[in-house]
Design an enzyme around this catalytic site. Structure first.
Site, PDB file in Angstrom:
ATOM      1  N   ASP A   1       4.987  19.829   8.058  1.00  0.00           N
ATOM      2  CA  ASP A   1       5.938  20.943   7.997  1.00  0.00           C
ATOM      3  C   ASP A   1       7.210  20.601   7.214  1.00  0.00           C
ATOM      4  O   ASP A   1       7.760  21.443   6.502  1.00  0.00           O
ATOM      5  CB  ASP A   1       6.304  21.410   9.424  1.00  0.00           C
ATOM      6  CG  ASP A   1       6.841  20.280  10.278  1.00  0.00           C
ATOM      7  OD1 ASP A   1       6.194  19.210  10.319  1.00  0.00           O
ATOM      8  OD2 ASP A   1       7.911  20.442  10.882  1.00  0.00           O
ATOM      9  N   LEU A   2       7.662  19.335   7.321  1.00  0.00           N
ATOM     10  CA  LEU A   2       8.915  18.990   6.626  1.00  0.00           C
ATOM     11  C   LEU A   2       8.710  18.968   5.109  1.00  0.00           C
ATOM     12  O   LEU A   2       9.586  19.387   4.345  1.00  0.00           O
ATOM     13  CB  LEU A   2       9.433  17.635   7.115  1.00  0.00           C
ATOM     14  CG  LEU A   2       9.799  17.583   8.609  1.00  0.00           C
ATOM     15  CD1 LEU A   2      10.033  16.148   9.066  1.00  0.00           C
ATOM     16  CD2 LEU A   2      11.057  18.429   8.875  1.00  0.00           C
TER      17      LEU A   2
ATOM     18  N   ARG B   1      -0.068  14.715  13.147  1.00  0.00           N
ATOM     19  CA  ARG B   1       0.776  14.329  12.000  1.00  0.00           C
ATOM     20  C   ARG B   1       0.978  15.532  11.085  1.00  0.00           C
ATOM     21  O   ARG B   1       0.260  15.704  10.113  1.00  0.00           O
ATOM     22  CB  ARG B   1       0.148  13.153  11.244  1.00  0.00           C
ATOM     23  CG  ARG B   1       0.106  11.917  12.090  1.00  0.00           C
ATOM     24  CD  ARG B   1      -0.399  10.730  11.328  1.00  0.00           C
ATOM     25  NE  ARG B   1       0.545  10.201  10.370  1.00  0.00           N
ATOM     26  CZ  ARG B   1       0.356   9.083   9.680  1.00  0.00           C
ATOM     27  NH1 ARG B   1      -0.737   8.399   9.835  1.00  0.00           N
ATOM     28  NH2 ARG B   1       1.265   8.666   8.824  1.00  0.00           N
ATOM     29  N   PRO B   2       1.964  16.343  11.394  1.00  0.00           N
ATOM     30  CA  PRO B   2       2.176  17.562  10.613  1.00  0.00           C
ATOM     31  C   PRO B   2       2.790  17.275   9.235  1.00  0.00           C
ATOM     32  O   PRO B   2       3.237  16.158   8.968  1.00  0.00           O
ATOM     33  CB  PRO B   2       3.167  18.342  11.470  1.00  0.00           C
ATOM     34  CG  PRO B   2       3.915  17.315  12.236  1.00  0.00           C
ATOM     35  CD  PRO B   2       2.987  16.154  12.426  1.00  0.00           C
TER      36      PRO B   2
ATOM     37  N   LYS C   1       0.841  -1.203   0.000  1.00  0.00           N
ATOM     38  CA  LYS C   1       0.000   0.000   0.000  1.00  0.00           C
ATOM     39  C   LYS C   1       0.876   1.252   0.000  1.00  0.00           C
ATOM     40  O   LYS C   1       0.638   2.182  -0.774  1.00  0.00           O
ATOM     41  CB  LYS C   1      -0.894   0.008   1.246  1.00  0.00           C
ATOM     42  CG  LYS C   1      -1.573   1.341   1.521  1.00  0.00           C
ATOM     43  CD  LYS C   1      -2.442   1.307   2.762  1.00  0.00           C
ATOM     44  CE  LYS C   1      -1.759   1.668   4.045  1.00  0.00           C
ATOM     45  NZ  LYS C   1      -1.430   3.101   4.203  1.00  0.00           N
ATOM     46  N   ASN C   2       1.880   1.251   0.879  1.00  0.00           N
ATOM     47  CA  ASN C   2       2.663   2.479   1.030  1.00  0.00           C
ATOM     48  C   ASN C   2       3.595   2.756  -0.151  1.00  0.00           C
ATOM     49  O   ASN C   2       4.136   3.849  -0.283  1.00  0.00           O
ATOM     50  CB  ASN C   2       3.463   2.443   2.345  1.00  0.00           C
ATOM     51  CG  ASN C   2       2.550   2.621   3.549  1.00  0.00           C
ATOM     52  OD1 ASN C   2       1.357   2.857   3.393  1.00  0.00           O
ATOM     53  ND2 ASN C   2       3.116   2.495   4.735  1.00  0.00           N
TER      54      ASN C   2
ATOM     55  N   ARG D   1      -4.725  10.385   4.604  1.00  0.00           N
ATOM     56  CA  ARG D   1      -3.601  11.269   4.818  1.00  0.00           C
ATOM     57  C   ARG D   1      -2.618  11.229   3.640  1.00  0.00           C
ATOM     58  O   ARG D   1      -2.017  12.235   3.270  1.00  0.00           O
ATOM     59  CB  ARG D   1      -2.881  10.853   6.110  1.00  0.00           C
ATOM     60  CG  ARG D   1      -1.859  11.825   6.540  1.00  0.00           C
ATOM     61  CD  ARG D   1      -1.010  11.319   7.675  1.00  0.00           C
ATOM     62  NE  ARG D   1       0.372  11.628   7.402  1.00  0.00           N
ATOM     63  CZ  ARG D   1       0.902  12.813   7.525  1.00  0.00           C
ATOM     64  NH1 ARG D   1       0.180  13.818   7.944  1.00  0.00           N
ATOM     65  NH2 ARG D   1       2.162  13.021   7.217  1.00  0.00           N
TER      66      ARG D   1
ATOM     67  N   ARG E   1      -8.783  -0.322   4.651  1.00  0.00           N
ATOM     68  CA  ARG E   1      -7.918   0.704   4.060  1.00  0.00           C
ATOM     69  C   ARG E   1      -6.568   0.118   3.672  1.00  0.00           C
ATOM     70  O   ARG E   1      -5.944   0.598   2.716  1.00  0.00           O
ATOM     71  CB  ARG E   1      -7.669   1.838   5.063  1.00  0.00           C
ATOM     72  CG  ARG E   1      -8.851   2.742   5.288  1.00  0.00           C
ATOM     73  CD  ARG E   1      -8.411   3.929   6.129  1.00  0.00           C
ATOM     74  NE  ARG E   1      -7.090   4.340   5.745  1.00  0.00           N
ATOM     75  CZ  ARG E   1      -6.114   4.679   6.598  1.00  0.00           C
ATOM     76  NH1 ARG E   1      -6.338   4.713   7.878  1.00  0.00           N
ATOM     77  NH2 ARG E   1      -4.930   5.009   6.160  1.00  0.00           N
TER      78      ARG E   1
ATOM     79  N   CYS F   1      -5.439   8.258   9.348  1.00  0.00           N
ATOM     80  CA  CYS F   1      -5.374   7.563  10.635  1.00  0.00           C
ATOM     81  C   CYS F   1      -5.324   8.557  11.786  1.00  0.00           C
ATOM     82  O   CYS F   1      -4.645   9.570  11.712  1.00  0.00           O
ATOM     83  CB  CYS F   1      -4.109   6.733  10.701  1.00  0.00           C
ATOM     84  SG  CYS F   1      -4.236   5.140   9.942  1.00  0.00           S
TER      85      CYS F   1
ATOM     86  N   ASP G   1       4.561   0.613  12.181  1.00  0.00           N
ATOM     87  CA  ASP G   1       3.351  -0.011  11.635  1.00  0.00           C
ATOM     88  C   ASP G   1       3.170  -1.463  12.105  1.00  0.00           C
ATOM     89  O   ASP G   1       2.165  -2.099  11.772  1.00  0.00           O
ATOM     90  CB  ASP G   1       3.369   0.030  10.098  1.00  0.00           C
ATOM     91  CG  ASP G   1       3.060   1.433   9.565  1.00  0.00           C
ATOM     92  OD1 ASP G   1       2.645   2.295  10.355  1.00  0.00           O
ATOM     93  OD2 ASP G   1       3.251   1.652   8.353  1.00  0.00           O
TER      94      ASP G   1
HETATM   95  C1  UD1 Z   1       4.463   6.729   6.377  1.00  0.00           C
HETATM   96  C2  UD1 Z   1       3.571   5.527   6.223  1.00  0.00           C
HETATM   97  C3  UD1 Z   1       3.000   5.093   7.565  1.00  0.00           C
HETATM   98  C4  UD1 Z   1       4.113   4.908   8.583  1.00  0.00           C
HETATM   99  C5  UD1 Z   1       5.009   6.125   8.643  1.00  0.00           C
HETATM  100  C6  UD1 Z   1       6.232   5.931   9.526  1.00  0.00           C
HETATM  101  C7  UD1 Z   1       2.662   5.852   3.986  1.00  0.00           C
HETATM  102  C8  UD1 Z   1       1.460   6.102   3.148  1.00  0.00           C
HETATM  103  N1  UD1 Z   1       2.478   5.852   5.313  1.00  0.00           N
HETATM  104  O1  UD1 Z   1       3.631   7.788   6.845  1.00  0.00           O
HETATM  105  O2  UD1 Z   1       2.303   3.855   7.363  1.00  0.00           O
HETATM  106  O3  UD1 Z   1       3.549   4.689   9.861  1.00  0.00           O
HETATM  107  O4  UD1 Z   1       5.491   6.455   7.317  1.00  0.00           O
HETATM  108  O5  UD1 Z   1       6.988   4.851   9.092  1.00  0.00           O
HETATM  109  O6  UD1 Z   1       3.745   5.607   3.489  1.00  0.00           O
HETATM  110  N2  UD1 Z   1       6.643  14.390  10.725  1.00  0.00           N
HETATM  111  C9  UD1 Z   1       6.838  15.717  11.008  1.00  0.00           C
HETATM  112  N3  UD1 Z   1       6.693  16.623   9.984  1.00  0.00           N
HETATM  113  C10 UD1 Z   1       6.396  16.244   8.718  1.00  0.00           C
HETATM  114  C11 UD1 Z   1       6.208  14.886   8.428  1.00  0.00           C
HETATM  115  C12 UD1 Z   1       6.339  13.973   9.450  1.00  0.00           C
HETATM  116  O7  UD1 Z   1       7.118  16.085  12.132  1.00  0.00           O
HETATM  117  O8  UD1 Z   1       6.302  17.114   7.842  1.00  0.00           O
HETATM  118  C13 UD1 Z   1       6.778  13.389  11.799  1.00  0.00           C
HETATM  119  C14 UD1 Z   1       5.533  12.554  11.992  1.00  0.00           C
HETATM  120  O9  UD1 Z   1       4.584  13.185  12.841  1.00  0.00           O
HETATM  121  C15 UD1 Z   1       6.115  11.296  12.617  1.00  0.00           C
HETATM  122  C16 UD1 Z   1       7.449  11.155  11.879  1.00  0.00           C
HETATM  123  O10 UD1 Z   1       7.765  12.466  11.401  1.00  0.00           O
HETATM  124  O11 UD1 Z   1       6.363  11.499  14.000  1.00  0.00           O
HETATM  125  C17 UD1 Z   1       7.442  10.184  10.719  1.00  0.00           C
HETATM  126  O12 UD1 Z   1       6.322  10.467   9.883  1.00  0.00           O
HETATM  127  P1  UD1 Z   1       6.350  10.163   8.316  1.00  0.00           P
HETATM  128  O13 UD1 Z   1       7.498   9.280   7.969  1.00  0.00           O
HETATM  129  O14 UD1 Z   1       6.226  11.448   7.577  1.00  0.00           O
HETATM  130  O15 UD1 Z   1       4.995   9.362   8.132  1.00  0.00           O
HETATM  131  P2  UD1 Z   1       4.179   9.282   6.779  1.00  0.00           P
HETATM  132  O16 UD1 Z   1       5.104   9.429   5.639  1.00  0.00           O
HETATM  133  O17 UD1 Z   1       2.992  10.153   6.860  1.00  0.00           O
END
Ligand code: UD1
Length: 419
Positions: free
Chosen positions: A123-124, A120-121, A22-23, A91, A398, A115, A306
């Site tokens: 910002d990055l 889940r920001p 999926k991812n 998301r 999902r 989810c 996960d």
């Molecule tokens: C992806 C996966 C999800 C998995 C997660 C972590 C998909 C569709 N989903 O989610 O199943 O649980 O990786 O392995 O691939 N963060 C920030 N700022 C940002 C982005 C992220 O602070 O802009 C934080 C998040 O809150 C979290 C961490 O960074 O604490 C990792 O998140 P991230 O790797 O971005 O998760 P996703 O890519 O959304």
């Protein structure tokens, strides 16, 4: 709304085929927006998250055809606005921002739902787009990014909780069509990022270093159509591995990449189970209840967040005290209160779950709150006494292709009931 009834106490054996990831599939489908030419994506799992992504692509103007696991996307003429009604359910819809910005030099996407696993920001992601020269506005629940042109830059995507998977994907996709060289430091190294980079390279991108913390992208003027097969889903595979540990004698997973499952395999071996691998199969040999473990979730190649909920389910029945600590989503413990309703003895201490193994869980009505939490509740029901009734099954649909049928194929007794 469906619910799932798990009749506990059946023993699992035999083999099960793992679906496409999926991812991987979600960002790869989004990447099809980067070219006017047709892209053919194989091994696309039949999941509601995938349906949402295909709806988003259609809304953006792409022609989408699906024949069993193969999806063809033709994004000849596209628009760059994805409103709330179509992105709110998932998301991962945020990953259309990168390709739209890359191709159209502008994108407006409503801030996504998905989810409920804490804050889940994005910002990055936005910091990365800005580094490429885009302006970013967040207004009325929408993110708008736009640029006269995108220019390669060195970007550090490491945040407080480590690297970002979809953030790395988004910047790779936008940078593929930027002028000059983009270097992503602190990149996510998950296999799904490598899969996306391989697809982008098949489209004519010039990306090196995916799978390491430093990815180098040399921008090209345009990308062309390509064909790609999505890698096997390591989280679905890991979920079946834990199911096999909970209730199995000998269960073989087909179409897996054992290397992607090293951290889960090591945890299960430490807990007392046998793991046998070939090039593309992995067998879990059951051994009753687990020995206690201490686990920390961290970015790949460490133990995946996960898989945390499923391990909580496994370790709830056993001897001794286990501790699972979340370093990625510190609030991701919604399954704990539900497991406790089944008799688990778990206390939360900050970002750690302290699990005192009990002799046997008992079936109960429980509520799924997110994708992996709901899988954990189904797994907990496999060995629990009586019937476990998992409500709000749409969460599980999902991310798991027919999990009930697949587990029943291994000998479980699971019913899906329309409510
Ligand atoms: C992806 C996966 C999800 C998995 C997660 C972590 C998909 C569709 N989903 O989610 O199943 O649980 O990786 O392995 O691939 N963060 C920030 N700022 C940002 C982005 C992220 O602070 O802009 C934080 C998040 O809150 C979290 C961490 O960074 O604490 C990792 O998140 P991230 O790797 O971005 O998760 P996703 O890519 O959304």
């Amino acid at each position: 709304m469906d619910k799932i009834l798990v009749h506990g106490g059946q023993s699992l054996s035999g083999s099960v085929r793992v679906s496409g990831s999926k991812n991987s599939a979600l960002p790869i489908l989004a990447a099809c927006l980067l070219t006017k030419e047709p892209c053919i994506i194989r091994q696309v799992p039949d999941l509601s998250d995938v349906h949402y992504m295909l709806q988003i692509l259609s809304h953006l103007g792409a022609e989408v055809e699906r024949a069993s696991g193969t999806v063809t996307v033709r994004a000849e003429n596209i628009k760059s606005v994805a409103p709330y009604e179509i992105v709110r359910k998932m998301r991962a819809s945020v990953c259309v921002l990168g390709p739209l910005l890359g191709r159209e030099k502008e994108a407006t996407v409503s801030l996504p739902g998905g989810c409920v696993i804490g804050d889940r920001p994005i910002d990055l992601h936005l910091r990365g787009f800005e580094a490429l020269g885009a302006a970013v506005r967040v207004e009325c629940g929408n993110v708008k990014v736009f640029a006269a042109k995108l220019k390669g830059e060195t970007i550090n995507l490491r945040g407080k909780f480590g690297s970002t998977v979809l953030g790395t994907d988004n910047i790779m996709m936008a940078a593929a069509l930027a002028e000059g060289v983009t270097i992503i430091e602190g990149a996510a190294a998950e296999p799904e990022v490598v899969d996306l980079a391989n697809f982008l390279n098949a489209m004519g991108a010039k990306i090196e270093g995916a799978g390491t913390r430093r990815i180098v992208i040399e921008g090209v003027a345009e990308l062309h159509g390509a064909e790609h097969s999505v890698i096997p889903d390591r989280i679905e595979a890991g979920t079946f591995m834990v199911a096999a540990a909970i209730a199995g004698t000998r269960v073989t997973l087909r179409r897996v990449v054992p290397d992607h499952l090293k951290a889960v395999s090591e945890a299960l071996i430490q807990a007392g189970y046998g793991i046998e691998t070939s090039r593309d199969t992995l067998t879990v040999v059951g051994n009753g209840k687990p020995k206690p473990l201490e686990l920390l979730t961290e970015p790949y190649p460490s133990f995946p967040t996960d898989m945390q909920a499923q391990m909580c389910a496994l370790l709830s029945e056993g001897e001794g005290i286990s501790v699972i600590t979340e370093s990625i989503f510190p609030q991701r413990f919604m399954h704990v209160s539900e497991l406790k309703r089944m008799g688990a003895q778990i206390t939360l201490e900050g970002a750690s779950a302290v699990i005192k193994g009990v002799e046997r869980l008992s079936g109960a009505p429980v509520m799924a709150s997110d994708l992996r939490a709901s899988a954990a509740l189904v797994l907990a029901g496999l060995r629990a006494s009586g019937v476990t009734e998992v409500n709000r099954v749409y969460h599980i649909d999902r991310g798991y292709e027919s999990i009930d049928d697949k587990l029943n194929g291994l000998g479980a007794q699971i019913e899906r009931v329309k409510v």
